[in-house]
Design an enzyme around this catalytic site. Structure first.
Site, PDB file in Angstrom:
ATOM      1  N   THR A  99     -34.606   6.131 -12.983  1.00 49.45           N
ATOM      2  CA  THR A  99     -33.854   5.009 -12.477  1.00 49.45           C
ATOM      3  C   THR A  99     -34.716   4.363 -11.760  1.00 49.45           C
ATOM      4  OG1 THR A  99     -33.348   7.464 -10.574  1.00 49.45           O
ATOM      5  CG2 THR A  99     -33.109   4.614  -9.585  1.00 49.45           C
ATOM      6  N   LYS A 174     -26.581   4.702  -8.234  1.00 44.52           N
ATOM      7  CA  LYS A 174     -27.880   5.785  -8.071  1.00 44.52           C
ATOM      8  C   LYS A 174     -28.084   4.575  -7.344  1.00 44.52           C
ATOM      9  CE  LYS A 174     -30.961   8.619  -8.351  1.00 44.52           C
ATOM     10  NZ  LYS A 174     -31.925   8.746  -9.620  1.00 44.52           N
TER      11      LYS A 174
END
Length: 306
Positions: A99, A174
């Site tokens: 991420t 995300k």
């Protein structure tokens, strides 16, 4: 690419190790690099090859996966002097599953394109349980044809794969997910703390709630860990602080105000400042209890006691 493609893996932490193991279990050969070789030992014992640098991983691979800690780590292992892009052959694929920053994902994609390669930003959600069970959800940004070429590998790692759009869009998807997680963590921890203070059998209460409208994956997995007084990380507070910081950075760029995400950022930064960054995100319940001068205690006979 076919299932005979050579895969490389960079990063064997809480998430990366089981994800790489699942890739091997699906029949892919694997070359691996991690900053600490010891953490890659289970993969090496299972037949993976060791590489001394990310560049060496790429030399031996058709597709290189990475899942590391922070955007600066991503930049180093992919774009650095000994980074994966330095060793990847033309037509090869970089697939970063960290991420990270949407802007960095776009920069990596541009650099890869200049070298005749492809880059995907493919962060995941599902926590350590999903990583072990190969049930992760994967958000993919980048070249759509490269996504299809990588699909067999991705299917060995996750259960649901969503192509989200051009480079950076996997990261944006995300980050939106992390905003949702931030809210869910408050609902899990506040409701369990309330149930305990009301004198309920929290274990029995949890079993009923997880199957109803208030249930969630977080309630089912992290709620049970809270009942066991288990605050070890399925996902580190340190990494959640990073994610929420990226969310708020993007919000500023979009002139978007999200009070819930901002509040979550403050609470998790508070825990990080108190030296709790290596604990799991479920430690929020202890932080919330402290606001009222309470403590979350280990449950006795299925019920959490004051």
């Amino acid at each position: 690419m076919s299932e005979k493609m050579r895969a490389g893996w960079i990063g064997t932490g809480v998430m990366g190790l089981p994800m790489a193991r699942n890739l091997m279990a699906a029949g892919f050969s694997l070359t691996v690099y991690n900053r600490s070789r010891d953490k890659a030992a289970p993969l090496l014992e299972a037949g993976a090859e060791w590489a001394d640098t990310p560049r060496d991983v790429a030399i031996a691979s058709d597709i290189v996966f990475s899942i590391v800690g922070y955007p600066q780590d991503v930049a180093t292992v992919i774009l650095g002097d000994c980074g994966a892009l330095k060793g990847l052959r033309k037509g090869g694929i970089l697939c970063d599953m960290t991420t990270s920053s949407p802007e960095l994902a776009r920069r990596i994609a541009a650099a890869a394109s200049n070298d005749g390669c492809f880059a995907l930003d493919a962060p995941v959600t599902g926590g350590d349980v999903g990583a072990r069970d190969a049930t992760l959800s994967i958000f993919v940004g980048g070249d759509e044809q490269a996504c299809e070429r990588a699909r067999h590998c991705l299917e060995a790692i996750g259960k649901k794969i969503l192509y989200c759009g051009p480079a950076g869009h996997g990261q944006q998807a995300k980050l939106a997910n992390q905003i949702a997680v931030a809210g869910v963590m408050f609902s899990v921890c506040e409701s369990m703390l309330y149930a305990r203070q009301a004198g309920l059998d929290v274990g029995a209460w949890l079993e009923l709630v997880v199957s109803g409208a208030a249930g969630s994956v977080a309630m089912n997995n992290l709620g049970r860990r809270i009942l066991e007084d288990n605050f070890q990380p399925g996902f580190y507070i340190d990494h959640f602080v990073k994610d929420l910081g990226l969310c708020l950075e993007e919000c500023r760029a979009m002139q978007l105000v999200l009070p819930g995400a901002t509040l979550a950022d403050e609470f998790y930064r508070m825990m990080q400042a108190q030296g709790e960054g290596k604990l799991g995100t479920q430690n929020l319940i202890n932080c919330l209890a402290a606001l009222s001068g309470k403590k979350w205690r280990q449950p006795e006979n299925g019920a959490a006691k004051a």
